[in-house]
Write a protein that holds these residues in place. Structure first.
Motif, short mmCIF file in Angstrom:
data_model
loop_
_atom_site.label_atom_id
_atom_site.label_comp_id
_atom_site.label_asym_id
_atom_site.label_seq_id
_atom_site.Cartn_x
_atom_site.Cartn_y
_atom_site.Cartn_z
N ARG A 136 49.18 42.69 44.05
CA ARG A 136 47.84 43.22 44.32
C ARG A 136 47.06 42.23 45.17
NH1 ARG A 136 46.27 47.27 40.26
NH2 ARG A 136 44.59 47.70 41.73
N LYS A 137 46.18 42.74 46.01
CA LYS A 137 45.26 41.89 46.77
C LYS A 137 44.13 41.47 45.85
CE LYS A 137 45.94 43.92 51.37
NZ LYS A 137 47.05 44.82 51.09
N ALA A 138 43.79 40.18 45.88
CA ALA A 138 42.73 39.66 45.02
C ALA A 138 42.24 38.32 45.53
CB ALA A 138 43.24 39.51 43.58
N VAL A 139 41.07 37.92 45.04
CA VAL A 139 40.54 36.59 45.26
C VAL A 139 40.30 35.98 43.89
CG1 VAL A 139 38.12 37.34 45.40
CG2 VAL A 139 38.83 35.19 46.51
N VAL A 140 40.42 34.67 43.81
CA VAL A 140 40.16 33.94 42.57
C VAL A 140 39.37 32.68 42.92
CG1 VAL A 140 42.26 34.74 41.40
CG2 VAL A 140 42.34 32.63 42.75
N HIS A 141 38.87 32.01 41.92
CA HIS A 141 38.24 30.71 42.12
C HIS A 141 39.26 29.78 42.77
CE1 HIS A 141 36.35 26.85 41.26
NE2 HIS A 141 35.24 27.50 40.95
N ASN A 142 38.78 28.88 43.62
CA ASN A 142 39.70 27.96 44.30
C ASN A 142 40.57 27.17 43.34
OD1 ASN A 142 38.53 28.87 46.63
ND2 ASN A 142 37.61 26.93 47.23
N ASN A 143 40.06 26.91 42.13
CA ASN A 143 40.84 26.18 41.12
C ASN A 143 42.03 26.98 40.61
OD1 ASN A 143 38.92 24.21 41.34
ND2 ASN A 143 38.13 24.42 39.27
N LEU A 144 42.03 28.28 40.86
CA LEU A 144 43.09 29.15 40.36
C LEU A 144 44.07 29.60 41.44
CD1 LEU A 144 40.99 29.29 37.99
CD2 LEU A 144 41.83 31.58 37.58
N LEU A 145 44.05 28.96 42.59
CA LEU A 145 44.96 29.36 43.67
C LEU A 145 46.41 29.27 43.22
CD1 LEU A 145 43.23 27.74 46.77
CD2 LEU A 145 43.37 30.17 46.19
N GLY A 146 46.77 28.22 42.50
CA GLY A 146 48.14 28.08 41.99
C GLY A 146 48.48 29.17 41.00
N ASP A 147 47.52 29.52 40.15
CA ASP A 147 47.73 30.62 39.19
C ASP A 147 47.99 31.92 39.94
OD1 ASP A 147 46.33 29.53 36.29
OD2 ASP A 147 45.72 28.55 38.14
N ALA A 148 47.16 32.19 40.96
CA ALA A 148 47.30 33.43 41.73
C ALA A 148 48.69 33.53 42.35
CB ALA A 148 46.22 33.51 42.80
N LYS A 149 49.18 32.41 42.90
CA LYS A 149 50.53 32.39 43.49
C LYS A 149 51.58 32.65 42.41
CE LYS A 149 49.35 29.38 47.33
NZ LYS A 149 49.51 28.05 47.94
N ALA A 150 51.39 32.02 41.25
CA ALA A 150 52.36 32.21 40.15
C ALA A 150 52.36 33.65 39.65
CB ALA A 150 52.03 31.25 39.00
N TYR A 151 51.22 34.33 39.71
CA TYR A 151 51.13 35.72 39.28
C TYR A 151 51.68 36.68 40.33
CZ TYR A 151 47.41 33.99 36.06
OH TYR A 151 46.68 33.32 35.12
N GLY A 152 51.94 36.18 41.53
CA GLY A 152 52.42 37.06 42.60
C GLY A 152 51.31 37.84 43.28
#
Length: 194
Positions: A136-152
Motif C-alpha cells: 500500500r502507498k503510505a507515509v509515516v513519521h521519518n523515525n518509522l522509515l525502516g518500519d515502513a520498509k519492513a512492512y512492505g
C-alpha cells in the motif's frame, strides 16, 4: 444545529499527543460526526489516560474489545493516532496471540467501506499485521522509515497519502491536513451514495 448521525472512532491510550486529539474533539463534531474514543478498558467502566506532552488527563469509557462487527460497521472512519498510543496498544498477554487492537484492525481492514486513518507513529500498531499494509502507498513519521520498509509499504514522501480506504499522515502536527482529507473523502462518498 448539526444532527449527529455519523461516527468516527479514534483509538486512545496514555501518551497520546494532546494537540492532535483535542483538534479532533472539535473538528469532527464541527463537521457533523460523533467522535468516539475507543481503547482497551481491562474490565473497567472507564480509564483516565494521560497525554504525552502536558500530561493532560482524558477519560475513555468505550472499549473496542467487545465491539461487534455490526457496531464497527456503524463507524465511517477508524483512526490510529500519533504519539505512543500505538505502542501501548500493541501489548498482548499471550505472545502467541495478536493484541486485541490488532484484531480490531484486521476486522476494520476487511471492511472496505470503513475508512482507515493512520498518522505518524500510529503505524507501529500494524507491525503484527503488516500484511494488511504491504504494497500500500503510505507515509509515516521519518523515525518509522525502516518500519515502513519492513512492512512492505510503498513509501510516499508527502504529508498526507491516500490509497483507497487508507489515509496516512506524516506527523501529529499534520493532524489538521489528515482530518481535512478524511472529511473530504467521507463527503465525496456521501455525495456518491446519497
Amino acid at each position: 444545529m448539526l444532527i449527529m448521525s455519523k461516527k468516527i472512532a479514534v483509538l486512545i491510550e496514555s501518551d497520546y499527543f494532546e494537540k492532535e486529539i483535542f483538534y479532533y474533539q472539535f473538528r469532527f463534531p464541527e463537521a457533523g460526526y460523533e467522535l468516539h474514543l475507543l481503547s482497551r478498558l481491562w474490565g473497567q467502566n472507564a480509564i483516565t489516560f494521560t497525554g504525552h506532552e502536558y500530561k493532560v488527563p482524558l477519560e475513555c469509557s468505550e472499549s473496542f474489545e467487545a465491539l461487534s462487527d455490526e457496531l464497527l460497521d456503524e463507524f465511517d472512519a477508524l483512526i490510529v493516532p500519533s504519539g505512543i498510543v500505538a505502542d501501548r496498544l500493541r501489548y498482548t498477554e499471550d505472545i502467541n496471540a495478536l493484541p486485541p487492537a490488532c484484531r480490531l484492525l484486521e476486522r476494520a481492514f476487511a471492511n472496505p467501506r470503513l475508512l482507515k486513518g493512520i498518522i505518524c507513529h500510529g503505524m507501529w500498531l500494524m507491525a503484527p499485521i503488516a500484511h494488511l499494509v504491504e504494497g500500500r502507498k503510505a507515509v509515516v513519521h521519518n523515525n518509522l522509515l525502516g518500519d515502513a520498509k519492513a512492512y512492505g509499504i510503498e513509501y510516499v514522501d508527502q504529508d498526507v497519502v491516500v490509497d483507497g480506504d487508507l489515509v496516512t499522515a506524516r506527523t501529529g502536527m499534520h493532524c489538521h491536513l489528515f482530518a481535512q482529507k478524511i472529511l473530504q473523502l467521507l463527503e465525496e462518498r456521501e455525495a456518491q451514495h446519497g
